[in-house]
Scaffold this motif. Sequence first.
Motif, short mmCIF file in Angstrom:
data_model
loop_
_atom_site.label_atom_id
_atom_site.label_comp_id
_atom_site.label_asym_id
_atom_site.label_seq_id
_atom_site.Cartn_x
_atom_site.Cartn_y
_atom_site.Cartn_z
N TRP A 165 1.22 -4.44 9.68
CA TRP A 165 1.85 -3.51 8.75
C TRP A 165 3.35 -3.43 9.00
N GLY A 166 4.09 -3.24 7.92
CA GLY A 166 5.49 -2.90 8.04
C GLY A 166 5.62 -1.44 8.41
N GLN A 167 6.84 -0.98 8.61
CA GLN A 167 7.06 0.36 9.14
C GLN A 167 6.98 1.44 8.07
N GLY A 168 6.92 1.08 6.82
CA GLY A 168 6.85 2.08 5.76
C GLY A 168 8.22 2.48 5.25
N THR A 169 8.30 2.70 3.96
CA THR A 169 9.54 3.15 3.35
C THR A 169 9.21 4.24 2.33
N GLN A 170 9.96 5.33 2.38
CA GLN A 170 9.65 6.49 1.55
C GLN A 170 10.15 6.31 0.13
N VAL A 171 9.28 6.61 -0.82
CA VAL A 171 9.65 6.66 -2.23
C VAL A 171 9.37 8.07 -2.73
N THR A 172 10.38 8.70 -3.28
CA THR A 172 10.25 10.06 -3.79
C THR A 172 10.69 10.09 -5.25
N TYR A 204 0.85 -1.17 0.00
CA TYR A 204 0.00 0.00 0.00
C TYR A 204 0.90 1.24 0.00
N ARG A 205 0.31 2.36 -0.32
CA ARG A 205 1.07 3.60 -0.25
C ARG A 205 0.18 4.73 0.24
N GLN A 206 0.84 5.71 0.83
CA GLN A 206 0.11 6.87 1.34
C GLN A 206 0.93 8.12 1.09
N ALA A 207 0.35 9.01 0.29
CA ALA A 207 0.96 10.30 0.03
C ALA A 207 0.43 11.30 1.06
N TYR A 219 3.95 0.79 2.29
CA TYR A 219 3.82 -0.14 3.41
C TYR A 219 3.50 -1.54 2.89
N CYS A 220 4.10 -2.54 3.52
CA CYS A 220 3.66 -3.90 3.23
C CYS A 220 2.68 -4.32 4.32
N HIS A 221 1.82 -5.25 3.96
CA HIS A 221 0.68 -5.61 4.81
C HIS A 221 0.36 -7.09 4.65
#
Length: 114
Positions: A104-111, A36-39, A93-95
């Motif tokens: 959920w995983g901790q999240g990783t930023q993609v820019t 998943y992703r969240q902007a 995020y992976c889920h």
Amino acid sequence: VQLQASGGGSVQAGGSLRLSCKMSGINFSISTVGWYRQAPGDQRELVATITGAGSPIYADSVKGRFTVSRDNVRRTVALQMNSLKPEDTAVYYCHTARAGRPFWGQGTQVTVSS
């Protein structure tokens, strides 16, 4: 259950990144795993999922550009992201879920810059 995401970073439009999610504490081989992703200012959205049997589902916005895969020996799920666009910028995020409970995983930023 633990999910450890890695592989984010900054790229220019048209570039590629590969995310990885390593899981423990769950029967990985039968687990459906999602990315998943969240902007900023947006709701979290589904990017792709892959079932334990390896069947993928993609959001329309990433079809043809992203590929989700899994390695049941290494207990990892990867998200290969090609032809990245600025609108792909988000925290990813992976889920997974077990007995209806989400993890959920901790999240990783993609820019992605234009």
